[in-house]
Motif scaffolding. Structure first.
Motif, PDB file in Angstrom:
ATOM      1  N   GLY A  36      -0.462 -30.704   0.100  1.00  0.00           N
ATOM      2  CA  GLY A  36      -0.247 -29.680   1.125  1.00  0.00           C
ATOM      3  C   GLY A  36      -1.502 -28.816   1.273  1.00  0.00           C
ATOM      4  N   ARG A  95      -3.462 -19.904   1.968  1.00  0.00           N
ATOM      5  CA  ARG A  95      -2.067 -19.460   1.844  1.00  0.00           C
ATOM      6  C   ARG A  95      -1.726 -18.360   2.857  1.00  0.00           C
ATOM      7  NH1 ARG A  95      -0.962 -23.018  -1.469  1.00  0.00           N
ATOM      8  NH2 ARG A  95       1.076 -22.897  -0.552  1.00  0.00           N
ATOM      9  N   VAL A 103       0.161 -25.206  10.165  1.00  0.00           N
ATOM     10  CA  VAL A 103      -0.140 -26.425   9.397  1.00  0.00           C
ATOM     11  C   VAL A 103       0.759 -27.620   9.735  1.00  0.00           C
ATOM     12  CG1 VAL A 103       1.160 -25.677   7.347  1.00  0.00           C
ATOM     13  CG2 VAL A 103      -0.676 -27.314   7.087  1.00  0.00           C
ATOM     14  N   SER A 104       2.043 -27.373  10.067  1.00  0.00           N
ATOM     15  CA  SER A 104       2.930 -28.517  10.345  1.00  0.00           C
ATOM     16  C   SER A 104       2.442 -29.313  11.549  1.00  0.00           C
ATOM     17  CB  SER A 104       4.350 -28.048  10.640  1.00  0.00           C
ATOM     18  OG  SER A 104       5.000 -27.728   9.455  1.00  0.00           O
ATOM     19  N   ARG A 113      -3.859 -37.466   9.269  1.00  0.00           N
ATOM     20  CA  ARG A 113      -3.287 -38.169   8.119  1.00  0.00           C
ATOM     21  C   ARG A 113      -4.167 -39.370   7.740  1.00  0.00           C
ATOM     22  NH1 ARG A 113       1.434 -35.467   7.237  1.00  0.00           N
ATOM     23  NH2 ARG A 113       1.647 -36.617   5.297  1.00  0.00           N
ATOM     24  N   ASP A 135       4.847 -37.269   1.445  1.00  0.00           N
ATOM     25  CA  ASP A 135       4.820 -38.724   1.658  1.00  0.00           C
ATOM     26  C   ASP A 135       4.144 -39.445   0.504  1.00  0.00           C
ATOM     27  OD1 ASP A 135       2.299 -37.707   2.048  1.00  0.00           O
ATOM     28  OD2 ASP A 135       1.784 -39.030   3.708  1.00  0.00           O
ATOM     29  N   ILE A 136       4.114 -38.818  -0.666  1.00  0.00           N
ATOM     30  CA  ILE A 136       3.373 -39.435  -1.783  1.00  0.00           C
ATOM     31  C   ILE A 136       4.095 -40.699  -2.264  1.00  0.00           C
ATOM     32  CG2 ILE A 136       2.238 -39.026  -4.017  1.00  0.00           C
ATOM     33  CD1 ILE A 136       1.386 -37.189  -1.594  1.00  0.00           C
ATOM     34  N   ARG A 184      10.262 -25.622   9.897  1.00  0.00           N
ATOM     35  CA  ARG A 184       9.192 -26.455   9.340  1.00  0.00           C
ATOM     36  C   ARG A 184       9.759 -27.774   8.794  1.00  0.00           C
ATOM     37  NH1 ARG A 184       4.755 -25.052   5.146  1.00  0.00           N
ATOM     38  NH2 ARG A 184       5.188 -22.862   5.460  1.00  0.00           N
ATOM     39  N   ASP A 188       8.694 -31.459   9.908  1.00  0.00           N
ATOM     40  CA  ASP A 188       8.142 -32.394   8.914  1.00  0.00           C
ATOM     41  C   ASP A 188       9.004 -33.649   8.793  1.00  0.00           C
ATOM     42  OD1 ASP A 188       6.060 -30.633   8.394  1.00  0.00           O
ATOM     43  OD2 ASP A 188       6.986 -29.769   6.603  1.00  0.00           O
ATOM     44  N   ARG A 191       8.876 -35.905  12.442  1.00  0.00           N
ATOM     45  CA  ARG A 191       7.629 -36.366  13.054  1.00  0.00           C
ATOM     46  C   ARG A 191       7.520 -37.895  12.940  1.00  0.00           C
ATOM     47  NH1 ARG A 191       4.258 -33.732   8.210  1.00  0.00           N
ATOM     48  NH2 ARG A 191       4.516 -35.411   6.729  1.00  0.00           N
TER      49      ARG A 191
END
Ligand code: DC
Length: 224
Positions: A36, A95, A103-104, A113, A135-136, A184, A188, A191
């Motif tokens: 993030g 932050r 950021v989203s 990405r 998405d790790i 958010r 997320d 998308r």
């Protein structure tokens, strides 16, 4: 073949991922990485390069700004990695409420990405890595041997976010933060590219009623 040195922790905003991933890394002697923070650093860099993030964003313009960006890490005295953009530490600036607000939208861009994917995969060469994001376990390291999906109720997450300094605007309430978090999450998870989603083989943990140490213990014991 499964990747035994990667521990993937995914989940929505303010689910406790970063605190927990950091503690899991400390307990196992691994390196903690927040993906993030990378999306936040890109967002900040785009803002500094005068891209207007409140209107429609042109991917070509983003690409040409990204050509000027280099992301790197330095290790501090505790062995923790600090993210740098073009050699400058950005851990506190990323932050800010302004970065959080945009950021989203940036993280939903396919070219952003694509720019990050190899950089994130290369980090597995550092050794035992505890990487957290959205998405790790699904996209970045689908072969990771250890995968966790961490969540908590929106109200619990709003309280946690309010307890963190810097990210919320003065005067925010649990209800207003819960609404922002829900918006958010929606963006997320809906998308087109790499949506927030539990990997089929990830262990699901709802931490609403758990202490941080209980979650860390559950993760560490299931790895051991
Ligand atoms: O975890 P965080 O709140 O610092 O993430 C910031 C944003 O980046 C959030 O909107 C989701 C996005 N993100 C993502 O799309 N994929 C990741 N692997 C990590 C974060």
């Amino acid at each position: 073949m499964s990747l035994r040195n990667v521990i993937a922790i995914d989940g929505p905003a303010a689910s406790g991922k970063s605190t927990i991933a950091q503690k899991v890394a400390d307990r196992l002697g691994g390196i903690y990485i927040s993906t993030g923070n990378m999306y936040r650093a890109i967002t900040l860099f785009l803002m500094k390069n005068k891209l207007n993030l409140d209107s429609d964003i042109d991917p070509d313009q983003v690409n040409s700004i990204l050509k000027k960006l280099s992301l790197s890490y330095t290790k501090d005295s505790n062995g923790k990695l600090n993210l740098m953009t073009n050699g400058k530490a950005v851990d506190s600036e990323i932050r800010s409420p302004d970065v959080a607000r945009h950021v989203s939208k940036i993280a939903a861009m396919a070219n952003v990405r694509a720019w990050l994917i190899e950089k994130q995969r290369e980090l597995a060469s550092l050794g035992l890595v505890v990487m957290e994001g959205r998405d790790i376990g699904t996209i970045i390291f689908p072969d990771a041997k250890y995968k966790f999906f961490l969540t908590a109720s929106p109200e619990v997450r709003a309280r946690r976010r309010l307890a963190q300094t810097g990210e919320t605007i003065e005067g925010s309430t649990v209800a207003s933060v819960a609404r922002e978090i829900a918006a958010r999450d929606e963006m997320d998870s809906k998308r087109k590219v790499a949506p927030l989603k539990k990997a089929d083989d990830a262990i699901f943990i709802d931490s609403s009623e758990m202490t941080i140490d209980e979650v860390v213990n559950q993760i560490v014991s299931s790895i051991k």
